[in-house]
Design a protein around this motif. Structure first.
Motif, PDB file in Angstrom:
ATOM      1  N   LEU A 160       0.655  -1.062  -0.131  1.00 44.54           N
ATOM      2  CA  LEU A 160       0.131  -0.062  -0.005  1.00 44.54           C
ATOM      3  C   LEU A 160       0.916   1.178  -0.158  1.00 44.54           C
ATOM      4  O   LEU A 160       1.832   1.365   0.897  1.00 44.54           O
ATOM      5  N   MET A 161       0.576   2.287  -0.890  1.00 41.48           N
ATOM      6  CA  MET A 161       1.259   3.347  -1.302  1.00 41.48           C
ATOM      7  C   MET A 161      -0.027   4.495  -0.974  1.00 41.48           C
ATOM      8  O   MET A 161      -1.060   4.525  -1.453  1.00 41.48           O
ATOM      9  N   GLU A 162       0.405   5.259   0.115  1.00 38.03           N
ATOM     10  CA  GLU A 162      -0.813   6.370   0.205  1.00 38.03           C
ATOM     11  C   GLU A 162      -0.288   7.757  -0.028  1.00 38.03           C
ATOM     12  O   GLU A 162       0.701   8.256   0.642  1.00 38.03           O
ATOM     13  N   ILE A 163      -0.894   8.331  -1.029  1.00 36.20           N
ATOM     14  CA  ILE A 163      -0.621   9.760  -1.296  1.00 36.20           C
ATOM     15  C   ILE A 163      -1.582  10.774  -0.759  1.00 36.20           C
ATOM     16  O   ILE A 163      -2.701  10.855  -1.112  1.00 36.20           O
ATOM     17  N   HIS A 164      -0.982  11.328   0.101  1.00 39.89           N
ATOM     18  CA  HIS A 164      -1.746  12.332   1.016  1.00 39.89           C
ATOM     19  C   HIS A 164      -2.140  13.864   0.234  1.00 39.89           C
ATOM     20  O   HIS A 164      -2.980  14.348   0.453  1.00 39.89           O
ATOM     21  N   ASP A 165      -1.130  13.933  -0.602  1.00 46.85           N
ATOM     22  CA  ASP A 165      -1.274  15.409  -1.465  1.00 46.85           C
ATOM     23  C   ASP A 165      -1.340  14.821  -2.989  1.00 46.85           C
ATOM     24  O   ASP A 165      -0.175  14.900  -3.418  1.00 46.85           O
ATOM     25  N   PRO A 166      -2.429  14.208  -3.592  1.00 45.78           N
ATOM     26  CA  PRO A 166      -2.017  14.029  -4.876  1.00 45.78           C
ATOM     27  C   PRO A 166      -1.778  14.933  -5.872  1.00 45.78           C
ATOM     28  O   PRO A 166      -0.992  14.916  -7.066  1.00 45.78           O
ATOM     29  N   ASP A 167      -2.187  16.103  -5.582  1.00 43.69           N
ATOM     30  CA  ASP A 167      -1.711  17.413  -6.387  1.00 43.69           C
ATOM     31  C   ASP A 167      -0.615  17.578  -6.802  1.00 43.69           C
ATOM     32  O   ASP A 167       0.290  17.769  -7.584  1.00 43.69           O
TER      33      ASP A 167
END
Length: 410
Positions: A55-62
């Motif tokens: 799992l890779m969690e992208i907190h700030d996609p922009d």
């Protein structure tokens, strides 16, 4: 999200600007690549893409998409340094990327790589002066920093283990096993005139001198030289080892053997012919050179040899990994050196890096006490995991090579 010091880490503290059309195109391209990887990528809005896996969690996609779309792998690493994405399995995520790196970018865009990929800065060329600056940026960080995660031999290269999984307590013996194999390849013993290119912190020179060799070791790192000299003096071997702060191109004399451990990576492709010509010049007829080198596939080396990477920007400025074909070409073209033996053991480097990474993580507070901030610690963790992933995915390899010198000129 973490806050990076804008003076120390300007490109981490600030997300790069790009036009809306470019940002949209970058997001579409990066999302397409992530969707095909064996990962679970959870975006800030809860949307999940990927083919399943760590799992890779992208907190700030922009911010993440803008960075990757603007500067590629550099942006990917800087986004991690900025805390814009996290994972509980950093090596797993990076291994998934490394295993598929050749196909992440659509083939038409790969053919246009020269138009969109950043090129290595001219300031990082490994001229005599440039090499000193490049080495200083990594190896002169702090002897105390390296001592926190290396084993007591202070050996900063792949060990050779008897079996897996490797254990911290066995790392010193595994490093000695690696060194001894190289010294055996070079046939270093009593009376051998041995040149070491790249001193490290002196362990190879110590073991060579203990065999009775007369050792000259050269380095461009003042910090490494100081500690190596102290260790050699403490071992009572100063009469057999001379450590010089000198570039390999400036070495004079004739030697029966040359040993160099993971130093060719700092030479730069432009200077590989110069490096091997220096070995040819310094080796006596019939002499032997034992090298340990990190290698990569030839096609990937050719595709990326002029590209500016995250590793080149933050960890090893001026560095370039060779392929075995490149080594053979550089020696056959203008020297009397020939590759007589080559043995690969990339899995051993993956384990070595795992042990370093675990120890670095365990001692993160002590790293901070030395004055290295949180962004540096994330950067270093990423570097160790990034490198480990390279070997676990077999994108990278490490090998010991024996080069012999013909008795007479061709």
């Amino acid at each position: 999200m973490r806050t990076a010091d804008p003076e120390r880490w300007p490109d981490v503290a600030a997300v790069p600007r790009c036009s809306r059309p470019r940002a949209a195109a970058a997001q579409a391209l990066v999302r397409r690549a992530l969707a095909r990887l064996p990962l679970r990528v959870r975006l800030g809005d809860g949307d999940t893409i990927g083919a399943g896996g760590p799992l890779m969690e992208i907190h700030d996609p922009d911010a993440f998409f803008r960075r990757v779309g603007t500067t590629g792998t550099i942006g990917f690493g800087e986004s991690y340094m900025a805390g814009e994405w996290e994972t509980d399995d950093l090596v797993g995520v990076l291994s998934a990327v490394a295993e598929h790196v050749a196909t992440l970018i659509p083939e038409p865009l790969q053919r246009l790589r020269g138009l969109w990929a950043r090129r290595r800065p001219a300031a990082q060329r490994n001229t005599v002066d440039g090499a000193r600056g490049n080495i200083h940026r990594h190896y002169d960080l702090s002897n105390d920093l390296f001592a926190l995660f290396l084993d007591p031999t202070m050996t900063y290269s792949s060990a050779v283990f008897r079996g897996f999984p490797a254990q911290q307590s066995l790392l010193p013996a595994a490093q000695h096993r690696k060194i001894d194999r190289l010294l055996d390849l070079a046939r270093a013993g009593a009376g051998t005139r041995l040149l070491e290119i790249g001193t490290g912190w002196g362990e190879l020179a110590l073991r060579a001198a203990a065999r009775g060799a007369e050792v000259v070791s050269v380095t461009l790192s003042a910090e490494q030289r100081d500690l190596a000299v102290r260790r050699i003096e403490q071992a009572g071997l100063a009469d057999r080892v001379t450590v010089l702060l000198r570039d390999y191109r400036e070495v004079e004399g004739e030697y029966d053997a040359v040993v160099s451990v993971e130093m060719i990576e700092a030479v730069g492709a432009e200077f590989w012919p110069v490096y091997f010509s220096a070995l040819d010049r310094l080796l006596a007829p019939g002499g032997r050179a034992a090298l340990q080198a990190i290698t990569m596939p030839h096609d990937r080396m050719l595709a990326t040899r002029t590209t500016f990477t995250w590793i080149g920007k933050y960890i090893f400025p001026g560095g370039q990994l060779p392929s075995t074909e490149a080594i053979e070409q550089a020696t056959a073209g203008r020297t009397r050196l020939r590759v007589a033996a080559s043995e690969a053991y990339g899995a051993h480097y993956a384990e070595t890096l795992r042990l370093w990474r675990e120890r670095f993580t365990e001692r993160a507070d002590e790293v901070g006490a030395l004055g290295f901030d949180a962004t540096f610690r994330r950067m270093w963790t990423f570097y160790l995991a990034y490198s480990e992933a390279g070997f676990r995915s077999r994108y990278l390899d490490v090998r010991q090579l024996l080069l012999t010198k013909e008795e007479t000129a061709r």
